[in-house]
Write a protein that holds these residues in place. Structure first.
Motif, PDB file in Angstrom:
ATOM      1  N   ASP A 132      40.228  -3.166  15.091  1.00 39.63           N
ATOM      2  CA  ASP A 132      38.971  -3.835  14.747  1.00 39.63           C
ATOM      3  C   ASP A 132      38.260  -4.431  15.949  1.00 39.63           C
ATOM      4  OD1 ASP A 132      39.265  -3.187  12.117  1.00 39.63           O
ATOM      5  OD2 ASP A 132      40.153  -5.118  11.537  1.00 39.63           O
ATOM      6  N   THR A 133      39.010  -4.628  17.069  1.00 39.90           N
ATOM      7  CA  THR A 133      38.376  -5.225  18.237  1.00 39.90           C
ATOM      8  C   THR A 133      37.622  -4.207  19.069  1.00 39.90           C
ATOM      9  OG1 THR A 133      40.357  -4.923  19.598  1.00 39.90           O
ATOM     10  CG2 THR A 133      40.167  -6.994  18.371  1.00 39.90           C
ATOM     11  N   LYS A 134      37.811  -2.924  18.809  1.00 36.82           N
ATOM     12  CA  LYS A 134      37.108  -1.907  19.591  1.00 36.82           C
ATOM     13  C   LYS A 134      35.659  -1.822  19.127  1.00 36.82           C
ATOM     14  CE  LYS A 134      37.342   2.967  20.930  1.00 36.82           C
ATOM     15  NZ  LYS A 134      37.462   2.702  22.374  1.00 36.82           N
ATOM     16  N   ARG A 135      34.740  -1.818  20.058  1.00 37.28           N
ATOM     17  CA  ARG A 135      33.338  -1.746  19.689  1.00 37.28           C
ATOM     18  C   ARG A 135      32.571  -0.958  20.727  1.00 37.28           C
ATOM     19  NH1 ARG A 135      29.862  -4.809  22.436  1.00 37.28           N
ATOM     20  NH2 ARG A 135      28.405  -4.884  20.689  1.00 37.28           N
ATOM     21  N   ASN A 136      31.414  -0.472  20.332  1.00 37.99           N
ATOM     22  CA  ASN A 136      30.498   0.212  21.226  1.00 37.99           C
ATOM     23  C   ASN A 136      29.312  -0.696  21.525  1.00 37.99           C
ATOM     24  OD1 ASN A 136      31.989   2.682  21.221  1.00 37.99           O
ATOM     25  ND2 ASN A 136      31.132   3.139  19.184  1.00 37.99           N
ATOM     26  N   ARG A 137      28.657  -0.488  22.651  1.00 37.80           N
ATOM     27  CA  ARG A 137      27.466  -1.258  22.994  1.00 37.80           C
ATOM     28  C   ARG A 137      26.372  -1.002  21.965  1.00 37.80           C
ATOM     29  NH1 ARG A 137      26.999  -2.852  28.443  1.00 37.80           N
ATOM     30  NH2 ARG A 137      24.798  -2.285  28.509  1.00 37.80           N
ATOM     31  N   GLN A 138      25.704  -2.075  21.547  1.00 36.76           N
ATOM     32  CA  GLN A 138      24.712  -1.987  20.484  1.00 36.76           C
ATOM     33  C   GLN A 138      23.303  -2.239  21.034  1.00 36.76           C
ATOM     34  OE1 GLN A 138      25.558  -1.319  17.089  1.00 36.76           O
ATOM     35  NE2 GLN A 138      27.496  -0.816  18.117  1.00 36.76           N
ATOM     36  N   ALA A 139      22.365  -1.393  20.665  1.00 33.77           N
ATOM     37  CA  ALA A 139      20.966  -1.598  21.018  1.00 33.77           C
ATOM     38  C   ALA A 139      20.293  -2.492  19.975  1.00 33.77           C
ATOM     39  CB  ALA A 139      20.239  -0.267  21.091  1.00 33.77           C
ATOM     40  N   LEU A 140      19.243  -3.218  20.420  1.00 33.73           N
ATOM     41  CA  LEU A 140      18.438  -3.949  19.452  1.00 33.73           C
ATOM     42  C   LEU A 140      17.722  -2.964  18.539  1.00 33.73           C
ATOM     43  CD1 LEU A 140      16.744  -6.751  21.591  1.00 33.73           C
ATOM     44  CD2 LEU A 140      18.463  -7.055  19.806  1.00 33.73           C
ATOM     45  N   THR A 141      17.600  -3.335  17.270  1.00 33.68           N
ATOM     46  CA  THR A 141      16.874  -2.487  16.330  1.00 33.68           C
ATOM     47  C   THR A 141      15.577  -3.173  15.918  1.00 33.68           C
ATOM     48  OG1 THR A 141      17.881  -3.423  14.340  1.00 33.68           O
ATOM     49  CG2 THR A 141      19.073  -1.623  15.443  1.00 33.68           C
ATOM     50  N   LEU A 142      14.587  -2.371  15.558  1.00 37.00           N
ATOM     51  CA  LEU A 142      13.322  -2.931  15.080  1.00 37.00           C
ATOM     52  C   LEU A 142      13.524  -3.743  13.820  1.00 37.00           C
ATOM     53  CD1 LEU A 142      10.914   0.079  15.762  1.00 37.00           C
ATOM     54  CD2 LEU A 142      11.277  -1.977  17.149  1.00 37.00           C
ATOM     55  N   ALA A 143      14.500  -3.366  13.002  1.00 36.86           N
ATOM     56  CA  ALA A 143      14.777  -4.109  11.780  1.00 36.86           C
ATOM     57  C   ALA A 143      15.256  -5.524  12.100  1.00 36.86           C
ATOM     58  CB  ALA A 143      15.818  -3.376  10.943  1.00 36.86           C
ATOM     59  N   GLN A 144      16.144  -5.626  13.109  1.00 37.88           N
ATOM     60  CA  GLN A 144      16.622  -6.954  13.504  1.00 37.88           C
ATOM     61  C   GLN A 144      15.473  -7.822  14.015  1.00 37.88           C
ATOM     62  OE1 GLN A 144      19.547  -5.627  16.330  1.00 37.88           O
ATOM     63  NE2 GLN A 144      21.266  -6.236  15.011  1.00 37.88           N
ATOM     64  N   ILE A 145      14.638  -7.231  14.853  1.00 40.10           N
ATOM     65  CA  ILE A 145      13.517  -7.985  15.410  1.00 40.10           C
ATOM     66  C   ILE A 145      12.558  -8.416  14.305  1.00 40.10           C
ATOM     67  CG2 ILE A 145      11.518  -7.834  16.947  1.00 40.10           C
ATOM     68  CD1 ILE A 145      13.202  -5.893  18.673  1.00 40.10           C
TER      69      ILE A 145
END
Length: 452
Positions: free
Chosen positions: A6-19
Motif C-alpha cells: 500500500d505504500t507504493k505510489r506513482n507521481r500524481q499530476a494535478l487534475t482540473l477536477a481537483q482545481i
C-alpha cells in the motif's frame, strides 16, 4: 517492497477536477474572499498585523547603552562587519571624546574579500581530485565571495589587518552596492578555479600552482582595488573632540590604531549558537567545513547552547555596560515601519485560514529559517531580572525605525535569534570545558554555515 504494498505510489499530476473543487470551496468561503480583497490593495503584512501585539512592544528599556547614530550598510551584505565595527567603536568613541565615530566598513570588506578569494583558491587546489559537480566543489563554486560572514571571520580580519577611521577609506559606489563588483570577482575566481584544477590534474608542481594562484590573486587585487580603493598602510590621526579640543596623535598603522583606540581583546570572545536540531547536542562545540576567510586563522567555532543561556549572558553583558553582537533570521515576524519584532506579530495563519505554525527545529531542518543578518544588542528591559524586550542597533540607516534602532520582544529571541558573541569568562563551566574539545564538523551546506 512488493508490487501490492500500500505504500507504493506513482507521481500524481494535478487534475482540473481537483482545481475546480478548490475554486468552488474558495468561492463559498466569505473569509477567504475578504482576505483576497484586502491583500489585493494592501500588503499582507499590514493585513495580518496583530495590532494588540504591536502596541505591547514598548520602546522603554531598563538598561540602554546607545546614544549614537546608527550606520548604513546600504545595498550590501556587510551587516556582520557593521555589527562588529559598531561593537568596537563604543570604546573608540570614549577614547576620542566624540559621540559619533565610525570605522571604515569599506576597509574591512576589502580585506575580507581579498582574503576570502585566497581561501577559496586554496580550497580549489585541495579539492582538485574531485569533479567540479561533486557536492563540495559545486557548493563552494556556487557560493564564492558572498558578502556575509561569521564572528571568527571578522576577528581574523581585524587581527591581521586592523581597522581605520571611515574618513581614511570612505564608502565607494561598489562598497555600498556590491552586486557588479561581486559578479566580476566571481567570474574571475571561477575561471581561476578551473585553471588551477586543470594544472593540478596535469601534475603541476606545487611551485607552479603557487605561481598560478598568485597571478590569479594579482588580478583579484586589481579588480577589487578599482572598486574599493587603496587601503591605507599608515596614516596621521588628528581630530577635534566634541568639546572642540584639537588632538594630534601621530602616525598609525591600521593594526596600531585598532589596538590603541579599543579595549576589546577579540580572542576573549566566543560565539554561542542555538542549533535546535536534536542530533547536535547542547554543550558541544560545532564548526563548519570550508567556512572561513583567512588561511591559517582560527576556524569558525560555535558553542551550542539553549536560548535561555544566551539571553542570560547577553543581558548580563549589557548591564555591565557592553553591547552584544548577534545573528538572527531577520525578516519573519517583523513590523518594518517601526522596527518591531515579536513572535506571532504577523498572523498569517488567521489571514489565510491555513495553519503555518512550526517549530524552530523544523524551520532549520527543512530550510525555512537560518542566520541571515547580524546586528548589535544595545539595551535590554529587565523585569525581576528576566528580559522582556531588547533594543537593537541595525545597520539600515537613521531614516528607518527609531533613528535606525529596533525593538525586539523576548519571544522573538527564542524563535529567530541563532547566535550571540560573549566573553568566554561569562560562560558556565560546562561550556568553558567544551572549548577544549574537538568540535563536531558540519557539512559546508549545513544551515549553521549560513552567513549573517
Amino acid at each position: 517492497m512488493s508490487a501490492n504494498d500500500d505504500t507504493k505510489r506513482n507521481r500524481q499530476a494535478l487534475t482540473l477536477a481537483q482545481i475546480g473543487e478548490w475554486d468552488a470551496r474558495f468561492a463559498a468561503d466569505e473569509r477567504a474572499r475578504l482576505a483576497m480583497n484586502a491583500v489585493a490593495r494592501t500588503s499582507v503584512d499590514e493585513v495580518a498585523l496583530d495590532r494588540e501585539k504591536m502596541l505591547g512592544v514598548q520602546l522603554s528599556m531598563s538598561h540602554r547603552l546607545d546614544d549614537w547614530e546608527a550606520a548604513n550598510q546600504k545595498r550590501s551584505g556587510r551587516c556582520w562587519l557593521f555589527a562588529a565595527l559598531n561593537l568596537l567603536r563604543a570604546d573608540t568613541r570614549k577614547h576620542l571624546g566624540v559621540k559619533n565615530f565610525e570605522f571604515s566598513q569599506n576597509h574591512a570588506m576589502y580585506w575580507d574579500k581579498i582574503e576570502r578569494a585566497n581561501y577559496f583558491l586554496e580550497d580549489m587546489i585541495d579539492l582538485a581530485g574531485q569533479a567540479p559537480d561533486d557536492r563540495v566543489p559545486m557548493f563552494l563554486l556556487s557560493n564564492v565571495l558572498d558578502d556575509g560572514g561569521q564572528w571568527n571571520m571578522e576577528v581574523a580580519i581585524f587581527e591581521k589587518h586592523g581597522a581605520v577611521p571611515k574618513a581614511l577609506m570612505p564608502e565607494t559606489e561598489s562598497s555600498s552596492n556590491t552586486y557588479r563588483m561581486n559578479g566580476s570577482l566571481r567570474t574571475l575566481l571561477r575561471k581561476g578555479a578551473r585553471l588551477l584544477r586543470e594544472a593540478a590534474e596535469q601534475g603541476a608542481r606545487a611551485s607552479a600552482l603557487d605561481d598560478l594562484k598568485q597571478a590569479i590573486m594579482g588580478d583579484v587585487h586589481r579588480v577589487l582595488t578599482i572598486h574599493l580603493g587603496v587601503p591605507p598602510t599608515s596614516f596621521e590621526w588628528r581630530w577635534n573632540d566634541d568639546e572642540g579640543k584639537f588632538h594630534d596623535a601621530g602616525t598609525f598603522t591600521p593594526q596600531e590604531f585598532l589596538a590603541k583606540y579599543t579595549d576589546i581583546t577579540l580572542s576573549d570572545y566566543v560565539c554561542l549558537v542555538d542549533d535546535p536540531r536534536s542530533e547536535h547536542p547542547k554543550g558541544r562545540a560545532l564548526t563548519v567545513a570550508h567556512l572561513g576567510n583567512v588561511v591559517g586563522a582560527d576556524p569558525v567555532l560555535y558553542l551550542n547552547t539553549d536560548a535561555e543561556t544566551m539571553k542570560r549572558i547577553s543581558a548580563e553583558t549589557i548591564v555591565a555596560g557592553e553591547t552584544v553582537w548577534f545573528g538572527c533570521d531577520v525578516e519573519p515576524q517583523m513590523e518594518d515601519k517601526e522596527g518591531l519584532w515579536s513572535a506571532g506579530l504577523i498572523d498569517y495563519s488567521t489571514t489565510y485560514g491555513v495553519d503555518l505554525e512550526t517549530t524552530k527545529e523544523d524551520r532549520v531542518r527543512y530550510g525555512d529559517s537560518a542566520m541571515t543578518h547580524a546586528m548589535l544588542f544595545t539595551g535590554v528591559d529587565l523585569v525581576d531580572g528576566s528580559p522582556r524586550r531588547w533594543r537593537v542597533e541595525n545597520s539600515w540607516g537613521i531614516e528607518k525605525f527609531d533613528k535606525g534602532f529596533c525593538t525586539m520582544d523576548d519571544s522573538w529571541f527564542d524563535e529567530y535569534v541563532f547566535e550571540v558573541v560573549v566573553r568566554k569568562d561569562r560562560l558556565p563551566d560546562e561550556l568553558k570545558a567544551a572549548l577544549t574539545e574537538e568540535p563536531i564538523v558540519l557539512d559546508p551546506w549545513d544551515p549553521m554555515g549560513a552567513l549573517a
